[in-house]
Design a protein around this motif. Structure first.
Motif, PDB file in Angstrom:
ATOM      1  N   UNK A 105       0.931  -0.989  -0.054  1.00  0.00           N
ATOM      2  CA  UNK A 105       0.107  -0.033   0.044  1.00  0.00           C
ATOM      3  C   UNK A 105       0.887   0.895  -0.145  1.00  0.00           C
ATOM      4  N   UNK A 106       0.591   2.255  -0.787  1.00  0.00           N
ATOM      5  CA  UNK A 106       1.257   3.416  -0.975  1.00  0.00           C
ATOM      6  C   UNK A 106       0.912   4.475   0.266  1.00  0.00           C
ATOM      7  N   UNK A 107       1.936   5.129   0.848  1.00  0.00           N
ATOM      8  CA  UNK A 107       1.946   5.809   1.815  1.00  0.00           C
ATOM      9  C   UNK A 107       3.028   7.118   1.750  1.00  0.00           C
ATOM     10  N   UNK A 115       3.289   9.775  11.908  1.00  0.00           N
ATOM     11  CA  UNK A 115       2.416   9.048  11.204  1.00  0.00           C
ATOM     12  C   UNK A 115       2.445   9.164   9.727  1.00  0.00           C
ATOM     13  N   UNK A 116       2.615   8.370   8.733  1.00  0.00           N
ATOM     14  CA  UNK A 116       2.555   8.534   7.449  1.00  0.00           C
ATOM     15  C   UNK A 116       1.388   9.045   7.038  1.00  0.00           C
ATOM     16  N   UNK A 117       1.236   9.675   5.732  1.00  0.00           N
ATOM     17  CA  UNK A 117      -0.056  10.271   5.057  1.00  0.00           C
ATOM     18  C   UNK A 117      -0.763   9.233   4.055  1.00  0.00           C
ATOM     19  N   UNK A 118      -1.920   8.926   4.122  1.00  0.00           N
ATOM     20  CA  UNK A 118      -2.500   8.223   3.199  1.00  0.00           C
ATOM     21  C   UNK A 118      -2.665   8.907   1.809  1.00  0.00           C
ATOM     22  N   UNK A 119      -2.608   8.210   0.592  1.00  0.00           N
ATOM     23  CA  UNK A 119      -2.749   8.853  -0.735  1.00  0.00           C
ATOM     24  C   UNK A 119      -3.837   9.886  -0.883  1.00  0.00           C
ATOM     25  N   UNK A 120      -5.159   9.170  -0.284  1.00  0.00           N
ATOM     26  CA  UNK A 120      -6.206  10.256  -0.426  1.00  0.00           C
ATOM     27  C   UNK A 120      -6.177  11.650   0.160  1.00  0.00           C
TER      28      UNK A 120
END
Length: 346
Positions: A105-107, A115-120
């Motif tokens: 999954x891309x982050x 905390x990494x950010x979700x693509x959306x």
């Protein structure tokens, strides 16, 4: 450093200001009717004020500068409790790293954030990419070409600063030791070198002779090298040379066509890239089939008054040629108020 190159600065500025100056908005398509959603928060974010920190022009011009230099633009999407966007925050491209987790999954990993950010929640407009995830930096790819242009400018500036165009060597009839030669050179340089001493007449004695070695810029091919470097940068960014001030091969007849080609071949791909990313990240799934963001390039394609008049005449129609625009549509393009009975296509 690359912005020190006049061509890079000019091309980046042209791309940034061109995209930032275009009207952009959110539209709704229902049946055969298209409506601009001026009251929608997302329309205001993109078209007017993405954040309290900057205007829409600042947001988009900064974005295009990041794309021109780094190949990537990142903006974090702040959302309210209903997941509707409330703010767009520009991020430094050096502080964002796209990465995949073990489940593929891309982050987006952002510096100083645990905390990494979700693509959306991340707007990511990218340039030319070999994997579809990270854009390539034009500066990194063409660093040798751009470096040559910067080195040429610096070398030429150094020559003028040190008055190399009037330099030569001192010829003495006798034999000088190292200290005498160094003292003679230092005295000569302090009195006759540099801009402040330009034009002074030296007085030579004891058989001393000045033998000039004038170095002209064209002899060292500085001018041709500078032109080649500028044209290379224009090719990299696909910007017509006349837009960066190079009118050597431009005429009144071809400048208008080059400007139209700039809109069609340079801006349009960038604008489509923007529209697709905005549609993907700012619209909900149930809205994507009927709502869309759109950049209006009509202002850049208007041409001169005569050309617009002829075009609008054909658009309004005649006895033998049906029209495809109404009077009020034409007046709207010219920022004029509608008139009564002006909504009929003849």
């Amino acid at each position: 450093t690359a912005l020190a190159h006049a061509g890079v600065y000019a091309c980046a500025k042209i791309l940034a200001e061109s995209v930032a100056s275009l009207p952009v908005g959110l539209f709704l398509k229902q049946s055969d009717t298209i409506t601009e959603l001026t009251n929608d928060t997302r329309h205001k974010l993109i078209g007017y004020e993405p954040s309290e920190l900057y205007t829409s022009f600042d947001f988009r011009s900064t974005a295009m500068l990041h794309l021109a230099l780094h190949g990537n633009f990142y903006a974090y999407i702040n959302r309210d409790g209903n997941r509707r966007p409330t703010e767009l925050v520009i991020l430094n491209p050096h502080h964002v790293t796209p990465e995949f987790d073990p489940e593929n999954n891309l982050w987006y990993r952002v510096s100083n954030q645990k905390t990494p950010v979700r693509p959306r929640d991340m707007i990511h407009v990218k340039g030319l990419s070999s994997d579809g995830i990270i854009g390539k930096s034009p500066i990194a790819i063409f660093r040798e070409n751009i470096g040559l242009g910067i080195a040429t400018t610096n070398t030429q500036a150094s020559l003028w600063k040190n008055s190399t165009l009037m330099s030569g060597y001192l010829k003495h009839p006798g034999k000088l030791n190292a200290d005498q030669a160094e003292q003679l050179r230092a005295n000569w340089q302090s009195r006759y070198s540099g801009q402040d001493n330009a034009g002074k007449t030296p007085v030579l004695e004891s058989g001393l002779e000045f033998v000039p070695l004038t170095l002209k810029p064209q002899d060292a091919m500085f001018i041709e090298t500078a032109k080649l470097s500028l044209h290379d940068v224009c090719r990299i960014y696909r910007v017509p040379p006349h837009m960066v001030g190079d009118l050597e091969r431009s005429t009144n007849n071809n400048i208008e066509h080059q400007s139209l080609e700039f809109v069609r071949d340079t801006l349009r791909p960038w604008l489509k890239n923007w529209e697709h990313e905005l549609n993907r990240k700012l619209l909900f799934e149930g809205e994507k089939h009927k709502m869309f963001f759109h950049f209006n390039v009509d202002a850049l394609l208007r041409g001169d008054t005569k050309s617009r008049g002829e075009y609008f005449t054909r658009a309004l129609g005649s006895v033998s040629n049906p029209g495809w625009m109404t009077q009020n549509e034409v007046r709207a393009l010219e920022n004029m108020n509608p008139v009564a009975d002006g909504d009929t296509i003849y």
